[in-house]
Write an enzyme that holds these catalytic residues in place. Structure first.
Site, PDB file in Angstrom:
ATOM      1  N   VAL A  11      34.474  52.410  39.123  1.00 53.46           N
ATOM      2  CA  VAL A  11      34.503  52.770  37.701  1.00 53.46           C
ATOM      3  C   VAL A  11      34.097  54.229  37.524  1.00 53.46           C
ATOM      4  O   VAL A  11      34.776  55.008  36.849  1.00 53.46           O
ATOM      5  CB  VAL A  11      33.571  51.843  36.885  1.00 53.46           C
ATOM      6  CG1 VAL A  11      33.463  52.308  35.438  1.00 53.46           C
ATOM      7  CG2 VAL A  11      34.073  50.405  36.946  1.00 53.46           C
TER       8      VAL A  11
ATOM      9  N   THR B 124      29.451  47.060  33.328  1.00 54.65           N
ATOM     10  CA  THR B 124      29.436  45.822  32.540  1.00 54.65           C
ATOM     11  C   THR B 124      28.022  45.262  32.517  1.00 54.65           C
ATOM     12  O   THR B 124      27.457  44.957  33.562  1.00 54.65           O
ATOM     13  CB  THR B 124      30.397  44.798  33.165  1.00 54.65           C
ATOM     14  OG1 THR B 124      31.700  45.388  33.233  1.00 54.65           O
ATOM     15  CG2 THR B 124      30.459  43.529  32.343  1.00 54.65           C
TER      16      THR B 124
ATOM     17  N   LEU C 135      39.317  48.549  33.410  1.00 55.98           N
ATOM     18  CA  LEU C 135      40.181  49.054  34.486  1.00 55.98           C
ATOM     19  C   LEU C 135      40.504  47.919  35.452  1.00 55.98           C
ATOM     20  O   LEU C 135      39.638  47.121  35.784  1.00 55.98           O
ATOM     21  CB  LEU C 135      39.464  50.164  35.263  1.00 55.98           C
ATOM     22  CG  LEU C 135      38.872  51.322  34.434  1.00 55.98           C
ATOM     23  CD1 LEU C 135      38.184  52.307  35.370  1.00 55.98           C
ATOM     24  CD2 LEU C 135      39.917  51.989  33.594  1.00 55.98           C
TER      25      LEU C 135
ATOM     26  N   LYS D 243      33.143  42.571  26.310  1.00 57.11           N
ATOM     27  CA  LYS D 243      33.588  42.808  27.684  1.00 57.11           C
ATOM     28  C   LYS D 243      33.524  41.502  28.471  1.00 57.11           C
ATOM     29  O   LYS D 243      34.495  41.104  29.127  1.00 57.11           O
ATOM     30  CB  LYS D 243      32.705  43.879  28.335  1.00 57.11           C
ATOM     31  CG  LYS D 243      32.914  44.068  29.810  1.00 57.11           C
ATOM     32  CD  LYS D 243      34.309  44.584  30.117  1.00 57.11           C
ATOM     33  CE  LYS D 243      34.504  44.617  31.615  1.00 57.11           C
ATOM     34  NZ  LYS D 243      35.854  44.972  32.005  1.00 57.11           N
TER      35      LYS D 243
ATOM     36  N   LEU E  16      48.896  34.168  34.352  1.00 55.86           N
ATOM     37  CA  LEU E  16      49.212  32.735  34.494  1.00 55.86           C
ATOM     38  C   LEU E  16      49.799  32.454  35.870  1.00 55.86           C
ATOM     39  O   LEU E  16      50.482  31.463  36.068  1.00 55.86           O
ATOM     40  CB  LEU E  16      50.205  32.294  33.402  1.00 55.86           C
ATOM     41  CG  LEU E  16      49.629  32.118  31.990  1.00 55.86           C
ATOM     42  CD1 LEU E  16      50.751  31.762  31.008  1.00 55.86           C
ATOM     43  CD2 LEU E  16      48.541  31.025  31.968  1.00 55.86           C
TER      44      LEU E  16
ATOM     45  N   ALA F 247      49.558  31.043  39.266  1.00 55.67           N
ATOM     46  CA  ALA F 247      48.741  30.161  40.120  1.00 55.67           C
ATOM     47  C   ALA F 247      48.747  30.719  41.537  1.00 55.67           C
ATOM     48  O   ALA F 247      49.716  31.369  41.958  1.00 55.67           O
ATOM     49  CB  ALA F 247      49.327  28.759  40.111  1.00 55.67           C
TER      50      ALA F 247
ATOM     51  N   GLY G 234      39.434  37.001  42.570  1.00 65.43           N
ATOM     52  CA  GLY G 234      38.294  37.557  43.312  1.00 65.43           C
ATOM     53  C   GLY G 234      37.978  38.908  42.698  1.00 65.43           C
ATOM     54  O   GLY G 234      38.246  39.116  41.513  1.00 65.43           O
TER      55      GLY G 234
ATOM     56  N   CYS H 279      34.724  42.028  39.569  1.00 69.55           N
ATOM     57  CA  CYS H 279      34.486  41.800  38.138  1.00 69.55           C
ATOM     58  C   CYS H 279      34.425  40.330  37.749  1.00 69.55           C
ATOM     59  O   CYS H 279      33.381  39.837  37.336  1.00 69.55           O
ATOM     60  CB  CYS H 279      35.558  42.513  37.318  1.00 69.55           C
ATOM     61  SG  CYS H 279      35.415  44.289  37.432  1.00 69.55           S
TER      62      CYS H 279
HETATM   63  C1  UDX Z   1      39.754  42.757  36.114  1.00 73.61           C
HETATM   64  C2  UDX Z   1      40.211  42.868  34.681  1.00 73.61           C
HETATM   65  O1  UDX Z   1      41.632  42.713  34.637  1.00 73.61           O
HETATM   66  C3  UDX Z   1      39.841  44.240  34.116  1.00 73.61           C
HETATM   67  O2  UDX Z   1      40.216  44.320  32.756  1.00 73.61           O
HETATM   68  C4  UDX Z   1      38.333  44.416  34.237  1.00 73.61           C
HETATM   69  O3  UDX Z   1      37.936  45.680  33.741  1.00 73.61           O
HETATM   70  C5  UDX Z   1      37.917  44.294  35.696  1.00 73.61           C
HETATM   71  O4  UDX Z   1      38.320  43.017  36.220  1.00 73.61           O
HETATM   72  P1  UDX Z   1      40.532  43.491  38.514  1.00 73.61           P
HETATM   73  O5  UDX Z   1      39.480  42.503  38.933  1.00 73.61           O
HETATM   74  O6  UDX Z   1      40.532  44.840  39.114  1.00 73.61           O
HETATM   75  O7  UDX Z   1      40.441  43.697  36.881  1.00 73.61           O
HETATM   76  O8  UDX Z   1      41.947  42.866  38.850  1.00 73.61           O
HETATM   77  P2  UDX Z   1      42.925  41.851  38.089  1.00 73.61           P
HETATM   78  O9  UDX Z   1      44.269  42.424  38.173  1.00 73.61           O
HETATM   79  O10 UDX Z   1      42.396  41.483  36.772  1.00 73.61           O
HETATM   80  O11 UDX Z   1      42.900  40.542  39.047  1.00 73.61           O
HETATM   81  C6  UDX Z   1      41.678  39.881  39.223  1.00 73.61           C
HETATM   82  C7  UDX Z   1      41.925  38.717  40.188  1.00 73.61           C
HETATM   83  O12 UDX Z   1      42.743  37.709  39.559  1.00 73.61           O
HETATM   84  C8  UDX Z   1      42.660  39.096  41.482  1.00 73.61           C
HETATM   85  O13 UDX Z   1      42.060  38.404  42.574  1.00 73.61           O
HETATM   86  C9  UDX Z   1      44.076  38.575  41.255  1.00 73.61           C
HETATM   87  O14 UDX Z   1      44.704  38.204  42.477  1.00 73.61           O
HETATM   88  C10 UDX Z   1      43.817  37.352  40.404  1.00 73.61           C
HETATM   89  N1  UDX Z   1      44.937  36.958  39.551  1.00 73.61           N
HETATM   90  C11 UDX Z   1      45.349  37.796  38.565  1.00 73.61           C
HETATM   91  C12 UDX Z   1      45.526  35.708  39.732  1.00 73.61           C
HETATM   92  O15 UDX Z   1      45.149  34.961  40.627  1.00 73.61           O
HETATM   93  N2  UDX Z   1      46.530  35.327  38.901  1.00 73.61           N
HETATM   94  C13 UDX Z   1      46.983  36.138  37.902  1.00 73.61           C
HETATM   95  O16 UDX Z   1      47.899  35.753  37.186  1.00 73.61           O
HETATM   96  C14 UDX Z   1      46.381  37.418  37.735  1.00 73.61           C
END
Ligand code: UDX
Length: 437
Positions: free
Chosen positions: A11, A121, A154, A208, A254, A256, A261, A264
């Protein structure tokens, strides 16, 4: 404006580059002297697309610098951003020790009117704590230090774009002059159409956690649907497409798969649960989000076991180790949770990832790693698609099948279409979709 950013992680470093690109004079600082000296040489501590170019350009233009001694920069700062990590304690509560240390530094070093920004956060109510510490550290000297909440939204892998073209800029403050400083700070983005939302501080801090928990809820809802689709012989990808066509639901988050992970969602969910409990509100839905996420890994493990019988004397390849494509970050990475379960079961586990192998081996010592996916697949009894890196789509399936001991693919991210895998002669188990009988 003169800006200091405390904490140069995912960040903080993006915040440094973005604010410098907006024309401000930015100094990034960090307690990790090694990290600062590498940044001073233009070496970034992690992979994030476009960030090295942004930081290099801003440093070259003289708007961005780094120091391990914040006392040089804080006294002249108009705005100080707190971008330190807030990892979960064993209780799930956010660990705010680094926040307190940064705030004490600001309280002690700041001279004139300074806005102290919570970018990390933090749970609702943290600003009050920060105000108290700023007064304590002020040594009785009347300083105009105003706390503001400005949460980051982000996503790793697209953080620079998310920062330069934000959906919204959220500012929580209590005094008009602090709102004025933040409007001036982000003026170019606002002029470019970014939506500025101004609230009180508690609301901004809470929004947040509420946002991230809801995004994680969507993902876990999709993963629960996948479990039902596997039993109903339905297709969760098609179900999600139907749902997403409703603008009230939307298609994003959405998918699956192996679950969420990253640095955040897991920690923010735990912190939000802890906050709700501390406010005497029982929020079992948040616990369910985490349970379903863990279940997604167990469901994938069961698919591997069903195809291999015993795990002992079996070689399993994990395609993808980062928690998502586009990053080398393995924090709370589902692929590594699966690797640990497979290793516990007696399997030999080989990982391949375009960016995250070094971090993965550090995090999971028992994991073997190969820079070549075909070498990783040699003699393998199962290949699990764990992270949907786009380059995996162009793998030579026939070559993979020829080197594997057993042509068996578990697609934990539905990266491939069943038809193409089955046509290539594999036994195939996707997620929430019909696979091989
Ligand atoms: C997230 C939030 O999107 C962001 O707004 C916040 O500031 C920080 O946390 P990030 O963790 O970097 O961002 O990635 P993101 O793209 O949100 O994906 C998070 C996790 O969810 C990943 O492991 C991704 O593989 C998983 N995911 C995402 C799914 O399993 N399915 C989805 O449809 C979308």
């Amino acid at each position: 404006m003169r800006v200091v950013v405390i904490g140069t992680g995912h960040v903080g470093l993006v915040t440094c580059g973005t604010l410098a690109a907006l024309g401000h004079e930015v100094v990034g600082t960090d307690a990790d002297q090694e990290k600062i000296s590498r940044l001073q040489s233009g070496i970034l501590p992690f992979h994030e697309p476009d960030l090295d170019a942004l930081v290099e350009e801003q440093a070259k233009d003289g708007r961005l610098g780094f120091t391990d001694d914040a006392s040089e920069a804080i006294p002249n700062a108009d705005v100080v951003f707190i971008c330190v990590s807030t990892p979960p304690r064993s209780t799930g509560e956010a660990n705010l020790v680094a926040v307190e240390q940064a705030v004490r530094l600001v309280g002690h070093q700041a001279s004139g009117r300074t806005v102290v920004v919570e970018k990390s956060t933090v749970p609702a109510g943290t600003a009050q704590r920060i105000r108290h510490v700023l007064l304590q550290e002020g040594n009785g000297v009347r300083k105009e230090l105003e706390v503001v909440s400005n949460p980051e939204f982000l996503r790793e892998g697209s953080a620079v774009r998310d920062s330069l073209e934000p959906d919204r800029i959220l500012v929580g403050a209590e005094r008009d002059w602090a709102f004025g400083v933040m409007r001036e700070l982000y003026a170019p983005l606002i002029a470019n159409g970014a939506r500025l939302i101004e609230t009180d501080i508690n609301t901004a801090e809470l929004a947040k956690h509420a946002s991230n928990a809801f995004l994680a809820l969507k993902i876990s809802y999709a993963n629960a649907l996948a479990r039902i689709c596997e039993r109903a012989e339905a297709d969760v990808v098609a179900v999600a497409e139907v749902m997403g066509a409703d603008p009230r639901i939307g298609p994003d988050f959405l998918r699956a798969g192996l679950g969420y992970g990253g640095s955040c969602f897991p920690k923010d969910l735990q912190a939000f649960q802890h906050l709700a409990a501390s406010l005497h509100y029982d929020f079992p839905l948040l616990r369910e989000i985490g349970r379903i996420n863990d279940e997604a890994i167990e469901a994938t493990l069961e698919k591997v076991r069903a195809g291999l019988w015993n795990l002992e004397h079996k070689r399993v390849v994990l395609l993808g180790l980062a928690f998502k494509p586009g990053t080398d970050d393995v924090r709370f990475s589902p692929p590594l949770a699966l690797a640990a379960r497979l290793l516990d079961g007696g399997a030999t586990v080989v990982g391949h990832d375009p960016q995250a192998m070094a971090n993965a081996k550090e995090e999971c010592p028992g994991l073997l790693a190969s820079t070549d996916p075909y070498e990783a697949a040699e003699g393998a009894h199962c290949l699990v698609v764990c992270t949907e890196w786009p380059e995996f789509r162009s793998l030579d399936l026939r070559r993979l099948r020829d080197v594997m001991a057993q042509p068996f693919i578990v697609d934990a991210r539905n990266l491939f279409e069943p038809e193409e895998i089955l046509a290539a002669g594999f036994s195939y188990q996707p997620t929430g979709r019909p696979g091989s009988p």
